[in-house]
Design a protein around this motif. Structure first.
Motif, PDB file in Angstrom:
ATOM      1  N   LEU A   1       1.003  -1.119   0.071  1.00  0.00           N
ATOM      2  CA  LEU A   1      -0.050  -0.164  -0.197  1.00  0.00           C
ATOM      3  C   LEU A   1       0.881   1.106   0.004  1.00  0.00           C
ATOM      4  N   ILE A   2       0.702   2.228  -1.047  1.00  0.00           N
ATOM      5  CA  ILE A   2       1.589   3.213  -1.130  1.00  0.00           C
ATOM      6  C   ILE A   2       0.942   4.383  -0.188  1.00  0.00           C
ATOM      7  N   ARG A   3       1.572   5.033   0.667  1.00  0.00           N
ATOM      8  CA  ARG A   3       1.042   6.273   1.072  1.00  0.00           C
ATOM      9  C   ARG A   3       1.592   7.765   0.662  1.00  0.00           C
ATOM     10  N   ASP A   4       2.684   7.514   0.486  1.00  0.00           N
ATOM     11  CA  ASP A   4       3.624   8.719   0.206  1.00  0.00           C
ATOM     12  C   ASP A   4       3.159   9.467  -1.094  1.00  0.00           C
ATOM     13  N   GLN A   5       2.656  10.641  -1.132  1.00  0.00           N
ATOM     14  CA  GLN A   5       2.374  11.377  -2.309  1.00  0.00           C
ATOM     15  C   GLN A   5       3.301  11.245  -3.311  1.00  0.00           C
ATOM     16  N   ASP A   6       4.831  11.546  -3.052  1.00  0.00           N
ATOM     17  CA  ASP A   6       5.778  11.734  -4.274  1.00  0.00           C
ATOM     18  C   ASP A   6       5.865  10.133  -4.765  1.00  0.00           C
ATOM     19  N   VAL A   7       5.952   9.069  -3.843  1.00  0.00           N
ATOM     20  CA  VAL A   7       5.994   7.987  -4.171  1.00  0.00           C
ATOM     21  C   VAL A   7       4.757   7.391  -5.214  1.00  0.00           C
ATOM     22  N   ILE A   8       3.533   7.734  -5.104  1.00  0.00           N
ATOM     23  CA  ILE A   8       2.631   7.769  -5.831  1.00  0.00           C
ATOM     24  C   ILE A   8       2.645   8.311  -7.239  1.00  0.00           C
ATOM     25  N   LYS A   9       3.188   9.600  -7.105  1.00  0.00           N
ATOM     26  CA  LYS A   9       3.430  10.328  -8.507  1.00  0.00           C
ATOM     27  C   LYS A   9       4.404   9.398  -9.341  1.00  0.00           C
ATOM     28  N   ASN A  10       5.422   9.055  -8.565  1.00  0.00           N
ATOM     29  CA  ASN A  10       6.389   8.083  -9.406  1.00  0.00           C
ATOM     30  C   ASN A  10       5.917   6.831  -9.997  1.00  0.00           C
ATOM     31  N   ILE A  11       5.071   6.319  -9.225  1.00  0.00           N
ATOM     32  CA  ILE A  11       4.622   5.054  -9.917  1.00  0.00           C
ATOM     33  C   ILE A  11       3.322   5.115 -10.920  1.00  0.00           C
ATOM     34  N   MET A  12       2.532   6.204 -10.488  1.00  0.00           N
ATOM     35  CA  MET A  12       1.229   6.375 -11.303  1.00  0.00           C
ATOM     36  C   MET A  12       1.735   7.324 -12.668  1.00  0.00           C
ATOM     37  N   ILE A  13       2.692   8.221 -12.664  1.00  0.00           N
ATOM     38  CA  ILE A  13       3.121   9.133 -13.762  1.00  0.00           C
ATOM     39  C   ILE A  13       4.578   8.900 -14.165  1.00  0.00           C
ATOM     40  N   LYS A  14       5.471   9.108 -13.325  1.00  0.00           N
ATOM     41  CA  LYS A  14       6.999   9.161 -13.770  1.00  0.00           C
ATOM     42  C   LYS A  14       7.395   7.494 -14.371  1.00  0.00           C
ATOM     43  N   ASP A  15       7.170   6.826 -13.579  1.00  0.00           N
ATOM     44  CA  ASP A  15       7.311   5.351 -14.004  1.00  0.00           C
ATOM     45  C   ASP A  15       6.353   4.409 -14.390  1.00  0.00           C
TER      46      ASP A  15
END
Ligand code: HEM
Ligand SMILES: *[C@@H]1O[C@H](CO)[C@@H](O)[C@H](O)[C@H]1NC(C)=O
Ligand SMILES: *[C@@H]1O[C@H](CO)[C@@H](O)[C@H](O)[C@H]1NC(C)=O
Ligand SMILES: *[C@@H]1O[C@H](CO)[C@@H](O)[C@H](O)[C@H]1NC(C)=O
Ligand SMILES: *[C@@H]1O[C@H](CO)[C@@H](O)[C@H](O)[C@H]1NC(C)=O
Length: 505
Positions: free
Chosen positions: A83-97
């Protein structure tokens, strides 16, 4: 002799089962990732698997129980997931990577309705998404607006009749009648009457709803044995549903001689696409291999199915929750109504695309509704290759499903102080720009977000504008002051409906 059998049955067998159903439960401990203690067989999803709580609520609680963690190691049934909580990690997974996390990780059989855009994987998804995106532009939506307005006018006649005879109505069943008729018109050009309880059309719509949107144990099975549904050649959806969409699509293609008409519904747009021949993926780089698929009848049925299912209930529950909050907050309802009156006055009483786009206060209130009640929960992606999370030692291994809890994020005090208060001003431009872009994700985010967002917005606004130009919505004696969420549905929705009083303005 008997004693040996009894011993075997009462001790050895349960022990073996216990070991089997807990065999992966060291996964996160070994990797030093914090997380809640799993229960044999169920992992951390016992309450949702037993249908005691909606899965969205279970994930919200998992999110809230680890306020200081970036990620939380959990088990969906027996399978380790993150479960991903952190906003920057979310952005990484959903957008950057995104290229690593293209798939949702629920693999269905590729035949039948399983080939729909929501469940499609990899290259098939890429081709479909590429080709279906142009179906949802504002130009195409403008052409569909007349279909929505016609359904809304009929629906309002029905509400007027109810208002005079029995003003207290379950608002969820009521707005469903509009969205079901609208999506049937916009997807297939069908003119169905959902207001007459004796007509088969309403019964069929309700049956499809029940069969498609009730939580299904096949999902839990897939969580335990990822990929099993594909191996079993299962699409999850019962024969009644696939036969219905097969028949509808076949009839419409025949009626239109396989060619687009001037209805401008989704079927027309799809038939126009088919005339262009095989559909191809755009190459991301020169090494990408060519990939194309043929738009077969089966593929059309699957997309018709997903537009229909994703199209009506999401909008219906969102409108339900919004009307409920506006009944609880009459001062906010006044402002919404004032803006609608003003907009209609400026457009000489006509509902136009520009007029709907211009409802800025309405937009704040509807964003606030989707903050409090985001209805597609949890979001998920599946890792195509091993992927390290930046600034941590944690590696998301190939094949691992990562999950996100919009509800958890949307009720996090860090981003939304006093989260259970309904306050559209949270979406003032200043407040929006002060927040992380992933702090409001009711439609998901990145290249695999909701393709129907614009459609949903216009479809709901037509109905709400028409309703508020005639009625107000007030609390009734039986309106719940604390909402229970239905544990048996796939989407977030009120348990047992929400009665409200419809009052003529
Ligand atoms: C208030 C209304 C709606 C909400 C809150 C909503 C929400 C969502 C969410 C959260 C996702 C997953 C996004 C992600 O994983 O990042 C999604 C996907 C999707 N939605 Fe919606 N949706 C709504 C209305 C609609 C409508 C009206 C349609 C179609 C007419 C639609 C069609 C789809 C499809 C096809 C997908 C899969 C997209 C893909 O995988 O490429 N949705 N929606
Ligand atoms: C899977 O099921 C469909 C019908 O649902 C059938 O047409 C197809 O042949 C099956 N495929 C396999 C590999 O069994
Ligand atoms: C949009 O709203 C503003 C402010 O209420 C108004 O001045 C303008 O005329 C509206 N535009 C349209 C196209 O309705
Ligand atoms: C920001 O949101 C808060 C509520 O959380 C509200 O009281 C405040 O007025 C908003 N700020 C602006 C600039 O609109
Ligand atoms: C409302 O939400 C949508 C989708 O998340 C976003 O694009 C839009 O800017 C938001 N508008 C306001 C006024 O908050």
């Amino acid at each position: 002799m008997a004693i040996i059998y009894i011993l075997l049955a009462s001790v050895v067998l349960p022990l073996l089962l216990y070991l089997y159903f807990t065999r992966h439960f060291n996964y996160w401990k070994k990797r030093n990732v914090p997380g809640p203690k799993p229960v044999p067989l169920f992992g951390n999803l016992m309450e949702s698997a037993l249908r005691k709580k909606n899965i969205g609520i279970v994930f919200k609680e998992l999110y809230e129980n680890f306020p200081n963690e970036k990620v939380v190691g959990i088990y969906r049934m027996t399978t380790p997931c993150l479960l991903i909580r952190d906003q920057d990690v979310i952005k990484n997974i959903m957008i950057k990577d995104f290229d690593v996390f293209v798939d949702r990780g629920v693999e269905l059989s590729k035949s039948g309705l399983g080939a729909n855009l929501f469940h499609a994987d990899g290259d098939t998804w890429r081709v479909l998404r590429n080709r279906f995106t142009p179906l949802f532009t504002s130009g195409k939506l403008k052409n569909m607006l007349h279909l929505m307005i016609e359904r809304a006018n009929k629906y309002i006649e029905h509400v007027e009749m109810l208002c005079d005879h029995q003003p207290e109505q379950d608002i969820h069943t009521l707005v469903q009648k509009y969205t079901m008729a609208t999506i049937a018109a916009c997807a297939f050009g069908l003119d169905i009457d959902t207001t007459d309880p004796n007509k088969d059309q309403l019964k069929t719509s309700e049956e499809i709803d029940r069969l498609s949107l009730t939580a299904n144990f096949a999902f839990e099975l897939d969580m335990m044995y990822p990929g099993v549904l594909k191996k079993l050649n299962s699409t999850l959806f019962p024969g009644f549903v696939s036969r219905f969409f097969k028949d509808v699509v076949k009839t419409i293609i025949e009626q239109r001689n396989g060619k687009p008409t001037d209805w401008n519904d989704f079927m027309d747009l799809i038939l126009a696409l088919r005339q262009l021949g095989d559909i191809q993926a755009t190459k991301r780089n020169s090494e990408d291999k060519e990939y194309s698929i043929e738009l077969t009848d089966e593929l059309i049925e699957a997309q018709a199915f997903v537009f229909y299912i994703a199209g009506y209930e999401t909008s219906a529950t969102t409108m339900t929750f919004m009307l409920y909050q506006l009944a609880l907050n009459p001062d906010i309802q006044d402002k919404v109504i004032a803006e609608i009156d003003q907009g209609l006055k400026e457009s000489k009483g006509e509902v136009t695309y520009e007029m709907l786009q211009n409802l800025t206060y309405f937009e704040k209130a509807s964003n606030e509704t989707l903050r409090m009640y985001s209805i597609v929960e949890p979001l998920q992606r599946n890792a195509k290759i091993d992927c390290k999370i930046p600034d941590t030692d944690i590696v998301i291994e190939k094949g691992t499903t990562v999950l996100f809890s919009p509800l958890g994020i949307h009720h996090d005090e860090k981003y939304y102080p006093n989260p259970s208060k309904f306050d559209p001003e949270r979406f003032s431009p200043a407040n929006i720009s002060a927040r992380h872009p992933c702090a409001h994700i009711p439609f998901g985010t990145g290249p695999r977000n909701c393709i129907g967002m614009r459609f949903a917005k216009i479809q709901s606004r037509v109905c709400m504008v028409k309703m508020f130009s005639k009625f107000r919505f007030e609390l009734a004696k039986n309106t719940p002051r604390n909402l229970d969420i239905d544990p048996t549905r796939l989407l977030l929705g009120p348990k047992g409906g929400i009665p409200l009083k419809i009052v003529r303005r």
